[in-house]
Design a protein around this motif. Structure first.
Motif, PDB file in Angstrom:
ATOM      1  N   THR A   1      38.574  44.093  53.167  1.00 37.26           N
ATOM      2  CA  THR A   1      39.563  44.574  52.198  1.00 37.26           C
ATOM      3  C   THR A   1      40.981  44.391  52.725  1.00 37.26           C
ATOM      4  O   THR A   1      41.896  44.020  51.993  1.00 37.26           O
ATOM      5  CB  THR A   1      39.316  46.058  51.880  1.00 37.26           C
ATOM      6  OG1 THR A   1      37.995  46.220  51.367  1.00 37.26           O
ATOM      7  CG2 THR A   1      40.331  46.579  50.862  1.00 37.26           C
ATOM      8  N   PHE A   2      41.158  44.624  54.016  1.00 33.60           N
ATOM      9  CA  PHE A   2      42.466  44.546  54.662  1.00 33.60           C
ATOM     10  C   PHE A   2      43.081  43.160  54.536  1.00 33.60           C
ATOM     11  O   PHE A   2      44.300  43.011  54.438  1.00 33.60           O
ATOM     12  CB  PHE A   2      42.303  44.926  56.136  1.00 33.60           C
ATOM     13  CG  PHE A   2      43.588  45.053  56.897  1.00 33.60           C
ATOM     14  CD1 PHE A   2      44.565  45.953  56.519  1.00 33.60           C
ATOM     15  CD2 PHE A   2      43.814  44.274  58.022  1.00 33.60           C
ATOM     16  CE1 PHE A   2      45.750  46.082  57.228  1.00 33.60           C
ATOM     17  CE2 PHE A   2      44.988  44.392  58.751  1.00 33.60           C
ATOM     18  CZ  PHE A   2      45.962  45.294  58.356  1.00 33.60           C
TER      19      PHE A   2
ATOM     20  N   LYS B   1      28.749  53.096  60.336  1.00 30.32           N
ATOM     21  CA  LYS B   1      30.050  52.835  60.948  1.00 30.32           C
ATOM     22  C   LYS B   1      30.358  51.337  60.957  1.00 30.32           C
ATOM     23  O   LYS B   1      31.496  50.925  60.704  1.00 30.32           O
ATOM     24  CB  LYS B   1      30.076  53.388  62.372  1.00 30.32           C
ATOM     25  CG  LYS B   1      30.106  54.906  62.444  1.00 30.32           C
ATOM     26  CD  LYS B   1      30.187  55.381  63.884  1.00 30.32           C
ATOM     27  CE  LYS B   1      30.265  56.899  63.957  1.00 30.32           C
ATOM     28  NZ  LYS B   1      30.331  57.384  65.370  1.00 30.32           N
TER      29      LYS B   1
ATOM     30  N   ALA C   1      46.466  43.026  49.552  1.00 31.42           N
ATOM     31  CA  ALA C   1      46.468  44.045  50.600  1.00 31.42           C
ATOM     32  C   ALA C   1      47.886  44.250  51.123  1.00 31.42           C
ATOM     33  O   ALA C   1      48.684  43.320  51.168  1.00 31.42           O
ATOM     34  CB  ALA C   1      45.544  43.628  51.749  1.00 31.42           C
TER      35      ALA C   1
ATOM     36  N   ASP D   1      31.265  50.270  57.409  1.00 32.42           N
ATOM     37  CA  ASP D   1      32.621  50.716  57.064  1.00 32.42           C
ATOM     38  C   ASP D   1      33.674  49.837  57.735  1.00 32.42           C
ATOM     39  O   ASP D   1      34.675  49.464  57.109  1.00 32.42           O
ATOM     40  CB  ASP D   1      32.825  52.175  57.483  1.00 32.42           C
ATOM     41  CG  ASP D   1      32.045  53.140  56.616  1.00 32.42           C
ATOM     42  OD1 ASP D   1      31.579  52.726  55.541  1.00 32.42           O
ATOM     43  OD2 ASP D   1      31.896  54.307  57.026  1.00 32.42           O
ATOM     44  N   ALA D   2      33.461  49.506  59.006  1.00 32.54           N
ATOM     45  CA  ALA D   2      34.430  48.697  59.740  1.00 32.54           C
ATOM     46  C   ALA D   2      34.558  47.303  59.134  1.00 32.54           C
ATOM     47  O   ALA D   2      35.668  46.795  58.916  1.00 32.54           O
ATOM     48  CB  ALA D   2      34.022  48.600  61.209  1.00 32.54           C
TER      49      ALA D   2
ATOM     50  N   THR E   1      33.645  46.200  56.059  1.00 34.03           N
ATOM     51  CA  THR E   1      34.191  46.199  54.698  1.00 34.03           C
ATOM     52  C   THR E   1      35.685  46.529  54.703  1.00 34.03           C
ATOM     53  O   THR E   1      36.440  46.007  53.883  1.00 34.03           O
ATOM     54  CB  THR E   1      33.443  47.204  53.800  1.00 34.03           C
ATOM     55  OG1 THR E   1      33.457  48.499  54.418  1.00 34.03           O
ATOM     56  CG2 THR E   1      32.016  46.766  53.568  1.00 34.03           C
ATOM     57  N   SER E   2      36.118  47.368  55.626  1.00 32.99           N
ATOM     58  CA  SER E   2      37.540  47.694  55.726  1.00 32.99           C
ATOM     59  C   SER E   2      38.359  46.470  56.125  1.00 32.99           C
ATOM     60  O   SER E   2      39.445  46.218  55.576  1.00 32.99           O
ATOM     61  CB  SER E   2      37.765  48.817  56.739  1.00 32.99           C
ATOM     62  OG  SER E   2      37.187  50.020  56.304  1.00 32.99           O
ATOM     63  N   ILE E   3      37.858  45.698  57.082  1.00 26.57           N
ATOM     64  CA  ILE E   3      38.555  44.479  57.507  1.00 26.57           C
ATOM     65  C   ILE E   3      38.596  43.478  56.356  1.00 26.57           C
ATOM     66  O   ILE E   3      39.624  42.836  56.108  1.00 26.57           O
ATOM     67  CB  ILE E   3      37.875  43.881  58.750  1.00 26.57           C
ATOM     68  CG1 ILE E   3      38.164  44.766  59.971  1.00 26.57           C
ATOM     69  CG2 ILE E   3      38.349  42.444  59.005  1.00 26.57           C
ATOM     70  CD1 ILE E   3      37.401  44.376  61.214  1.00 26.57           C
TER      71      ILE E   3
END
Length: 243
Positions: free
Chosen positions: A205-206, A195, A211, A198-199, A201-203
């Protein structure tokens, strides 16, 4: 300091009356003395002083047409600094962008403390990247957008790479996938769970180039939001390392 620079443009007589009205006293009206006087004043007085300047912006600007351009430049910088601290100017009023937590320090200050506690070789470099991000944010449009997010993203990337190296990851000079490899290694080493990976790597990418900016956000708002996300998750990683 940005507010002091703005005051410095409106004329000594006007500054003297304005400061006295709000019970702020400087022996001599110059930039350094104004800054010194404001540093010793309670926050509520500073807030009232700033609010009056915001409300009377047009009158202050129009006093000397020869300094109108300089005033506009300083005002833009002042607004950017306000936004960095969680406020924006809207219809001649100062509005809080986010909830205020009494006696809390800015997250970037907390991050700097945690980074120095890590004793990572690049801790000062990461702190400098965060400062550079804030400096980019204060630039005129459209320069602030990419620069602000780029420095924030590089700070996060550098921190995760350093954490992975401390855990045994070998990074070559020509490694073009250092971000992905670092995050993957930290998960495999059980520093991050799924988790958390994921959090983070998502930030990352964001706030990366290309983006999609969320509907309803201005470039300025999104740059600040993205910068704060990167700082917050960097603080989380550094705090966990120091655990």
């Amino acid at each position: 300091m940005s507010f002091c620079q703005l005051l410095d443009l409106i004329g000594r007589d006007q500054i003297s009356i304005l400061l006295e009205k709000h019970d702020v006293f400087a022996e001599y009206i110059n930039l350094e003395n104004i800054k010194g006087a404001l540093l010793g004043v309670a926050d509520d007085k500073i807030s009232c002083l700033i609010s009056e300047v915001v409300i009377t912006k047009k009158a202050l600007r129009d006093r000397k047409t020869s300094t109108a351009t300089a005033f506009d430049e300083r005002w833009e910088d002042f607004e950017s600094c306000l936004m960095l601290d969680g406020y924006r100017v809207e219809r001649n009023r100062i509005i809080k962008i986010e909830p205020f937590i009494e006696s809390s320090e800015p997250i970037e200050d907390d991050l700097a403390k945690e980074l120095r506690r890590t004793n990572l070789p690049s801790s000062e470099e990461i702190i400098d990247l965060i400062k550079r991000s804030a400096e980019e944010f204060r630039k005129p449009a459209p320069d602030y957008y990419n620069g602000c997010l780029t420095y924030s993203r590089v700070a996060l990337e550098t921190l995760c790479k350093e954490l992975a190296i401390q855990r045994g990851l070998i990074v070559s000079d020509n490694d073009t996938k250092v971000w992905g490899n670092s995050i993957r290694f930290l998960k495999e080493y059980a520093f991050f769970d799924k988790k958390e990976e994921d959090a983070i790597t998502s930030i990352y990418t964001f706030i990366s180039p290309g983006a999609h900016k969320p509907l309803g956000f201005t470039d300025k708002e999104f740059a600040r939001f993205g910068m704060n996300l990167a700082i917050s998750v960097s603080y989380y990683a550094a705090k966990k390392f120091n655990g």
